[in-house]
Every structure is written in C-alpha cells, then in structure tokens.
Design a protein around this motif. Structure first.
Motif, PDB file in Angstrom:
ATOM      1  N   ARG A  10       0.825  -1.220   0.000  1.00  0.00           N
ATOM      2  CA  ARG A  10       0.000   0.000   0.000  1.00  0.00           C
ATOM      3  C   ARG A  10       0.856   1.265   0.000  1.00  0.00           C
ATOM      4  NH1 ARG A  10      -4.474  -2.275   3.855  1.00  0.00           N
ATOM      5  NH2 ARG A  10      -5.949  -2.889   2.251  1.00  0.00           N
ATOM      6  N   SER A  11       1.980   1.226   0.706  1.00  0.00           N
ATOM      7  CA  SER A  11       2.792   2.435   0.841  1.00  0.00           C
ATOM      8  C   SER A  11       3.468   2.852  -0.461  1.00  0.00           C
ATOM      9  CB  SER A  11       3.830   2.269   1.955  1.00  0.00           C
ATOM     10  OG  SER A  11       4.912   1.478   1.557  1.00  0.00           O
ATOM     11  N   ILE A  12       3.683   1.917  -1.376  1.00  0.00           N
ATOM     12  CA  ILE A  12       4.388   2.270  -2.620  1.00  0.00           C
ATOM     13  C   ILE A  12       3.522   2.185  -3.868  1.00  0.00           C
ATOM     14  CG2 ILE A  12       6.668   1.677  -1.748  1.00  0.00           C
ATOM     15  CD1 ILE A  12       6.382  -0.975  -3.371  1.00  0.00           C
ATOM     16  N   SER A  13       2.267   1.790  -3.727  1.00  0.00           N
ATOM     17  CA  SER A  13       1.403   1.582  -4.888  1.00  0.00           C
ATOM     18  C   SER A  13       0.976   2.896  -5.531  1.00  0.00           C
ATOM     19  CB  SER A  13       0.152   0.804  -4.488  1.00  0.00           C
ATOM     20  OG  SER A  13       0.508  -0.506  -4.137  1.00  0.00           O
ATOM     21  N   ASP A  14       0.879   2.844  -6.856  1.00  0.00           N
ATOM     22  CA  ASP A  14       0.386   3.993  -7.611  1.00  0.00           C
ATOM     23  C   ASP A  14      -1.132   4.112  -7.517  1.00  0.00           C
ATOM     24  OD1 ASP A  14       2.984   4.588  -8.433  1.00  0.00           O
ATOM     25  OD2 ASP A  14       2.818   3.349 -10.229  1.00  0.00           O
ATOM     26  N   SER A  15      -1.801   3.009  -7.235  1.00  0.00           N
ATOM     27  CA  SER A  15      -3.259   3.002  -7.094  1.00  0.00           C
ATOM     28  C   SER A  15      -3.613   2.046  -5.953  1.00  0.00           C
ATOM     29  CB  SER A  15      -3.923   2.558  -8.400  1.00  0.00           C
ATOM     30  OG  SER A  15      -3.494   1.263  -8.741  1.00  0.00           O
ATOM     31  N   ALA A  38      -5.133 -14.613   0.827  1.00  0.00           N
ATOM     32  CA  ALA A  38      -4.742 -15.132  -0.482  1.00  0.00           C
ATOM     33  C   ALA A  38      -3.552 -14.337  -0.998  1.00  0.00           C
ATOM     34  CB  ALA A  38      -5.903 -15.099  -1.464  1.00  0.00           C
ATOM     35  N   LEU A  39      -3.777 -13.096  -1.415  1.00  0.00           N
ATOM     36  CA  LEU A  39      -2.671 -12.273  -1.881  1.00  0.00           C
ATOM     37  C   LEU A  39      -3.071 -10.822  -1.944  1.00  0.00           C
ATOM     38  CD1 LEU A  39      -3.047 -11.297  -5.117  1.00  0.00           C
ATOM     39  CD2 LEU A  39      -2.604 -13.687  -5.489  1.00  0.00           C
ATOM     40  N   ASP A  40      -2.057  -9.969  -2.036  1.00  0.00           N
ATOM     41  CA  ASP A  40      -2.222  -8.559  -2.347  1.00  0.00           C
ATOM     42  C   ASP A  40      -1.547  -8.357  -3.688  1.00  0.00           C
ATOM     43  OD1 ASP A  40      -3.364  -7.812   0.174  1.00  0.00           O
ATOM     44  OD2 ASP A  40      -1.363  -7.872   1.044  1.00  0.00           O
ATOM     45  N   TYR A  41      -2.062  -7.408  -4.478  1.00  0.00           N
ATOM     46  CA  TYR A  41      -1.456  -7.145  -5.779  1.00  0.00           C
ATOM     47  C   TYR A  41      -1.529  -5.659  -6.101  1.00  0.00           C
ATOM     48  CZ  TYR A  41      -0.923  -6.348 -10.700  1.00  0.00           C
ATOM     49  OH  TYR A  41      -0.500  -5.823 -11.881  1.00  0.00           O
ATOM     50  N   SER A  42      -0.478  -5.176  -6.708  1.00  0.00           N
ATOM     51  CA  SER A  42      -0.477  -3.824  -7.242  1.00  0.00           C
ATOM     52  C   SER A  42       0.616  -3.731  -8.307  1.00  0.00           C
ATOM     53  CB  SER A  42      -0.208  -2.791  -6.147  1.00  0.00           C
ATOM     54  OG  SER A  42      -0.441  -1.493  -6.641  1.00  0.00           O
ATOM     55  N   SER A  43       0.605  -2.648  -9.029  1.00  0.00           N
ATOM     56  CA  SER A  43       1.690  -2.382  -9.968  1.00  0.00           C
ATOM     57  C   SER A  43       2.236  -0.999  -9.669  1.00  0.00           C
ATOM     58  CB  SER A  43       1.221  -2.480 -11.418  1.00  0.00           C
ATOM     59  OG  SER A  43       0.211  -1.527 -11.676  1.00  0.00           O
ATOM     60  N   ILE A  44       3.517  -0.848  -9.945  1.00  0.00           N
ATOM     61  CA  ILE A  44       4.223   0.393  -9.672  1.00  0.00           C
ATOM     62  C   ILE A  44       4.949   0.783 -10.947  1.00  0.00           C
ATOM     63  CG2 ILE A  44       6.030   1.462  -8.285  1.00  0.00           C
ATOM     64  CD1 ILE A  44       5.462  -1.019  -6.344  1.00  0.00           C
ATOM     65  N   GLU A  45       4.807   2.039 -11.361  1.00  0.00           N
ATOM     66  CA  GLU A  45       5.531   2.491 -12.546  1.00  0.00           C
ATOM     67  C   GLU A  45       6.940   2.901 -12.138  1.00  0.00           C
ATOM     68  OE1 GLU A  45       5.283   5.723 -16.186  1.00  0.00           O
ATOM     69  OE2 GLU A  45       3.487   5.293 -15.011  1.00  0.00           O
ATOM     70  N   LEU A  46       7.926   2.255 -12.757  1.00  0.00           N
ATOM     71  CA  LEU A  46       9.329   2.561 -12.484  1.00  0.00           C
ATOM     72  C   LEU A  46       9.732   3.833 -13.223  1.00  0.00           C
ATOM     73  CD1 LEU A  46      10.781  -1.049 -12.819  1.00  0.00           C
ATOM     74  CD2 LEU A  46      10.199   0.185 -10.721  1.00  0.00           C
ATOM     75  N   GLU A  47      10.892   4.365 -12.882  1.00  0.00           N
ATOM     76  CA  GLU A  47      11.395   5.583 -13.519  1.00  0.00           C
ATOM     77  C   GLU A  47      11.541   5.411 -15.028  1.00  0.00           C
ATOM     78  OE1 GLU A  47      14.978   6.166 -11.330  1.00  0.00           O
ATOM     79  OE2 GLU A  47      13.901   6.729  -9.512  1.00  0.00           O
ATOM     80  N   THR A  48      11.750   4.182 -15.492  1.00  0.00           N
ATOM     81  CA  THR A  48      11.906   3.890 -16.915  1.00  0.00           C
ATOM     82  C   THR A  48      10.565   3.833 -17.645  1.00  0.00           C
ATOM     83  OG1 THR A  48      11.798   1.518 -16.522  1.00  0.00           O
ATOM     84  CG2 THR A  48      13.989   2.544 -16.487  1.00  0.00           C
ATOM     85  N   LEU A  51       6.266  -1.205 -15.891  1.00  0.00           N
ATOM     86  CA  LEU A  51       5.451  -1.554 -14.738  1.00  0.00           C
ATOM     87  C   LEU A  51       6.092  -2.693 -13.964  1.00  0.00           C
ATOM     88  CD1 LEU A  51       1.711  -1.491 -15.881  1.00  0.00           C
ATOM     89  CD2 LEU A  51       2.931   0.138 -14.454  1.00  0.00           C
ATOM     90  N   LEU A  52       6.184  -2.509 -12.672  1.00  0.00           N
ATOM     91  CA  LEU A  52       6.657  -3.556 -11.781  1.00  0.00           C
ATOM     92  C   LEU A  52       5.425  -4.115 -11.091  1.00  0.00           C
ATOM     93  CD1 LEU A  52       9.052  -5.003 -10.371  1.00  0.00           C
ATOM     94  CD2 LEU A  52       8.952  -3.191  -8.645  1.00  0.00           C
TER      95      LEU A  52
END
Length: 170
Positions: A10-15, A38-48, A51-52
């Motif tokens: 949650r602390s690093i997620s874009d959404s 079960a799991l948590d999921y998010s994606s993070i946009e890297l400087e490049t 998507l991570l």
C-alpha cells in the motif's frame, strides 16, 4: 504474519492495491485485526516507465498453494520478516529456501520490519546468520509504512538483479 506485506504494498502503490485482507477471529498479534488470506497485488511504474508487478502472499504453510502462482517468472522476491518473532531466522530461511526452489532465476532481498519494537534483534547478527547459511543477499531494516524505505528495499533488489546479470568481460 505481521511483517507488514500489505502495508508495504500500500505504501508504494500507484493506485489502491487488490487485497484479500480479512478480519482475524482472535487477537493474535496485539493490535493486528486483519490478515491476508490469499494475496495482495499492485503495480508500480518505475522511472523507466516499465510496470513492476508486486504481489504479497502470506507466509503461513497452509496458504502456500499461492506461492507457485506468484513465483513463476518472478525476477525478484522480497521476504519481509517481523523482528519481534522468535523464529525470525528459521522462518526467513524456510521462505528463502522454498521460494528459491519455486523461482530459481529470481534474486532475493530481506526486509526486517518492527525492529524498533524489540531489543532482542540486531541487524548485523541476523545478516551474519543468513550469510553463514549461504545467503549473500541484501538484508535491510525497513519500516513498511514508509514509502521511501520500501522503495529503497525494492531498488536494492533490482540493483542486485542487474548486477547478477552482468558478465565480466573476457
């Protein structure tokens, strides 16, 4: 359990992350009232601009059926460990071994959380114990609530992945 996986994501997620947190039927960790089932999921946009994809899975053995699904094709795996747990070394080693089998191509890093809540933990001793067991990986103290610290842990993992992929000239 209680290492802060959901909080870190949650602390690093874009959404807002997808989360499967459910109330705990009894108070097992002091203030902890929810756990991931079960799991948590998010994606993070890297400087490049890439998507991570970030997944958080529970470390409990009865939920290990999720592990192969998220480990398949993983380039890196962060193991978060709660410094307050008496079995922190054994549980960390177990997770590193198991995920190493599931994702042999992946790089690893360990983030140790809740270090401010226990005097029974020292990072150098913990890092040395993992090193003595053959784990030459980044081991960092991290506050899962702090985006900069979680981001640094992920960058350490990615740097390790990049460094491992270099071949010496020859």
């Amino acid at each position: 359990m209680g290492a802060g996986k959901t909080t870190a994501i949650r602390s690093i997620s874009d959404s807002e992350p997808v989360s499967t947190e459910m109330p705990i039927s009894e108070d097992v960790e002091g203030e902890k009232t929810h756990t991931t089932v079960a799991l948590d999921y998010s994606s993070i946009e890297l400087e490049t601009g890439e998507l991570l994809h970030v997944y958080g899975v529970p470390g409990q053995a009865y939920l290990d059926f999720m592990w192969p699904m998220v480990a398949d094709g993983a380039m890196g795996i962060v193991v978060l460990v709660n410094a307050e747990r008496a079995d922190r070394l054994a549980s960390t080693e177990h997770l590193l071994r198991r995920f190493g089998e599931l994702a042999p191509q992946a790089c690893f890093a360990v983030g140790v959380t809740r270090t401010d809540l226990t005097d029974a933990f020292t990072l150098p001793e913990f890092r040395d114990a993992l090193l003595a067991r053959g784990y030459r990986i980044p081991v960092l103290r991290v506050d899962a609530r702090q985006p900069l610290q979680v981001d640094f842990l992920i960058k350490a993992l990615l740097s390790y992945q990049y460094g491992r992929s270099l071949t010496p000239p020859g």
